[in-house]
Design an enzyme around this catalytic site. Structure first.
Site, short mmCIF file in Angstrom:
data_model
loop_
_atom_site.label_atom_id
_atom_site.label_comp_id
_atom_site.label_asym_id
_atom_site.label_seq_id
_atom_site.Cartn_x
_atom_site.Cartn_y
_atom_site.Cartn_z
N HIS A 181 0.82 -1.11 -0.02
CA HIS A 181 0.02 0.12 -0.03
C HIS A 181 0.79 1.26 -0.01
O HIS A 181 0.30 2.33 -0.03
CB HIS A 181 -0.91 0.12 1.15
CG HIS A 181 -1.86 -1.21 1.10
ND1 HIS A 181 -2.74 -1.30 -0.03
CD2 HIS A 181 -2.48 -1.84 2.26
CE1 HIS A 181 -3.64 -2.55 0.37
NE2 HIS A 181 -3.46 -2.65 1.62
N ASP A 209 -2.40 -10.75 -2.06
CA ASP A 209 -3.05 -10.24 -1.03
C ASP A 209 -4.42 -10.05 -1.14
O ASP A 209 -4.88 -9.69 -2.45
CB ASP A 209 -2.22 -9.09 -0.57
CG ASP A 209 -2.55 -8.48 0.87
OD1 ASP A 209 -2.11 -8.93 1.80
OD2 ASP A 209 -3.45 -7.78 1.05
N HIS A 227 -5.92 -7.50 -0.51
CA HIS A 227 -6.28 -6.19 -0.75
C HIS A 227 -5.59 -5.93 -2.21
O HIS A 227 -4.40 -6.14 -2.35
CB HIS A 227 -5.97 -5.29 0.43
CG HIS A 227 -6.75 -5.64 1.54
ND1 HIS A 227 -6.02 -6.52 2.46
CD2 HIS A 227 -8.05 -5.50 1.91
CE1 HIS A 227 -6.91 -6.68 3.69
NE2 HIS A 227 -8.23 -6.02 3.40
N ASP A 279 -4.23 -12.98 3.58
CA ASP A 279 -5.31 -12.50 4.24
C ASP A 279 -6.54 -12.86 3.17
O ASP A 279 -7.73 -12.57 3.63
CB ASP A 279 -5.31 -11.00 4.64
CG ASP A 279 -4.80 -10.20 3.39
OD1 ASP A 279 -4.44 -10.72 2.36
OD2 ASP A 279 -4.55 -8.99 3.72
N TYR A 296 -3.58 -11.97 8.84
CA TYR A 296 -3.85 -11.54 10.11
C TYR A 296 -4.51 -12.58 11.04
O TYR A 296 -4.75 -12.22 12.18
CB TYR A 296 -4.67 -10.15 10.20
CG TYR A 296 -4.09 -9.12 9.07
CD1 TYR A 296 -2.87 -8.44 9.47
CD2 TYR A 296 -4.50 -9.01 7.91
CE1 TYR A 296 -2.30 -7.54 8.67
CE2 TYR A 296 -3.92 -8.20 6.72
CZ TYR A 296 -2.66 -7.51 7.22
OH TYR A 296 -2.06 -6.63 6.36
#
Lengths: 354, 354
Positions: free
Chosen positions: B171, B207, B209, B297, B336
């Site tokens: 990010h 990932d 995201h 995740d 996570y």
């Protein structure tokens, strides 16, 4: 007792109750509270002012100042927040942004308006201090009506009028709100003056903070002068990124912006000298009408600024501003020391009441 | 037991302890915790991986990815925060921004870098989730060294290597950090491959995201393909403003970005179909080396995403990626759920260990 200009009022300005501000991640009790307006109403009433209820206006002037999409957001976001159940999720019943589409984040990528209410919040609000609750739109919109009523009083023959409003407005730009401000009342007043035929209007902002929103609205406009004296953002004060001495407008507005940033601890003499300078330029701008962004948070002991101005200083400021001899609307902005707020405001207003 | 690729490690990745995240104004326990790296190290060790300590690298590759001024900020801001006494002022011992110079705030006004540390924070960090503490720079910088060591292992002949890093990186844009990421490890790996002579490099980001930072770094570059499958920002997920299907790069990079946003609840079949599509395009890009942004995740029950991928799904993903037959560096990103993190990561890695 000096007489005061007529005071315009709406009970609805009390309906914005942010309750907290979030500063560097820490929820703290807010200082921009409904009691500010109650204290002001009590003070001007005690000073014998005539209190005039506000009239209702459509959104025409408001849309000249703000992006209609920002208005739509502010009008709807509290309901969307409630529907999003953020209160049951994390105990947050006010709209608080957490992610912001800064130039650094987008970094050249195309921006798509976000789907989530918690992300939309950061598109239209630029800080975590300016919470939106169920009554925020009503109060901010009422403040605009109060302001427009004050303009109409002066257009109708009163030499001046005072718009007793909160939440304040001068940190709200055309397309974002922040700094405890939502809708830019002073900018709306200036636009209303233009609509009533004033060829040029001056906004003089004596709030302790720079009115970045008002400056932004009129940055490229030659018909509205914006002058401000305020605690120096270069000394670490809000609005931090804007409000420096070199900023003078652009394009048709080049030279129509004038900032006098002041050092913390300046006190009456330096503050009044800067005001005389700003007022002189406002007068020389050819303005046919004056809007005063009347914050009194330059007061000594105000929790939000360090300018150390006395009540006598505010009284002298009123004389300087009234001395311009222009039809004047005074629009309330900051002032967070409830013990000084009423007295200092009446001190400024008393010069306008003859 | 399947053998694994060599795993690069530094104890310093444990030194970033954000402790909280601030989401919509509410401080909550963070999920990007040091225990993530401990869990991963335990899992790869139990699976028999060779653990290689990281070497030290200068900032050359890092400066190809990030604005040096952002690096200076991140290197110094924790000390400046401590000197600013925000902890004694409001009890905040981590750097958390509260005001952001968004396009809406600046609204055409010139930007001046702010004097206050609490304002500088929002220039370089775009959310309130990505806190900086005393160990943050050390850990993020160590993650870069781990990543560069992994690249060198593969350049030296290992078919693949795994950079076991946190904080994650995808990010982080060229000039802002956020989303629990500080320095973009995957982008640094791609630049390092280029420096080692690979004419084209592919980054495949699994990932949950979208890796807005990596996409931004390579948006106008034809020499680095970026492909991602992730939960749809259009369904209300981070990074909200970026990561949609139509985004394909610009200029020399037109067509070198490929996004496959997925609906919440997609599950193994849809997720693997999207991965096959992304991997095929990565292979067709002419890449001579592969960087995998290895977040897990997408796992069912992960607190940060709803993609519902199983451990068998991750195992199959490893096969797809290894099937490209490219020299590969896998760089850890999210994941996570501490109960699934090690298992799912080993599942991906096991395809690379032959």
């Amino acid at each position: 007792m000096a007489s005061l200009p007529p005071v315009v009022w709406s009970d609805d300005v009390l309906r914005h109750e942010p309750r907290t501000e979030v500063w560097v991640g820490v929820p703290t009790p807010g200082t921009e509270v409904p009691d500010r307006a109650r204290v002001l109403l009590e003070a001007v009433t005690a000073a014998g002012a005539r209190v005039v209820p506000s009239s209702t206006y459509d959104d025409e002037m408001l849309r000249r100042v703000h992006d209609p999409a920002m208005l739509d957001h502010l009008r709807t976001v509290a309901d969307d927040w409630a529907a999003g159940e953020y209160e049951s999720l994390v105990g947050q019943d006010r709209v608080v942004p957490y992610v912001f589409p800064t130039p650094g984040m987008l970094d050249g990528l195309p921006f798509t308006p976000p789907a989530a209410t918690h992300a939309r919040a950061g598109v239209w609000c630029y800080d975590t201090m300016t919470l939106v609750g169920p009554g925020t739109w009503t109060a901010a919109r009422a403040a605009v009506d109060v302001t427009l009523t004050a303009v109409d009083l002066v257009v109708g023959g009163s030499p001046s009028a005072y718009a007793l409003v909160r939440p304040p407005g001068h940190h709200a730009t055309r397309r974002a709100f922040g700094g405890s401000c939502y809708l830019n009342n002073a900018a709306v007043a200036a636009e209303a003056w233009r609509g009533h035929g004033a060829a040029r209007v001056a906004v003089v902002d004596i709030d302790a903070h720079h009115g970045n929103g008002t400056q932004a609205v009129f940055w490229e406009r030659g018909d509205v002068f914006y002058g401000s004296l305020h605690v120096d953002p270069g000394a670490g004060w809000f609005p931090h990124f804007v409000g420096h001495a070199g900023e003078r407008g652009a394009g048709a507005g080049d030279g129509a912006t004038y900032n006098r940033p002041l050092a913390p601890g300046t006190g009456d003499d330096g503050w009044l000298a800067a005001l005389a300078d700003v007022a002189e330029r406002a007068g020389a701008s050819g303005a046919e009408a004056l809007v005063v962004s009347l914050g009194v948070d330059a007061a000594g002991a105000d929790p939000e600024s360090p300018l150390e101005v006395s009540t006598e200083g505010f009284r002298a400021a009123g004389e300087v501003l009234a001395g311009l001899g222009l039809p004047t609307v005074l629009v309330h902005e900051g002032g967070y020391d409830l013990g000084r707020l009423g007295r200092d405001t009446v001190a400024v207003l008393s010069a306008f009441g003859r």
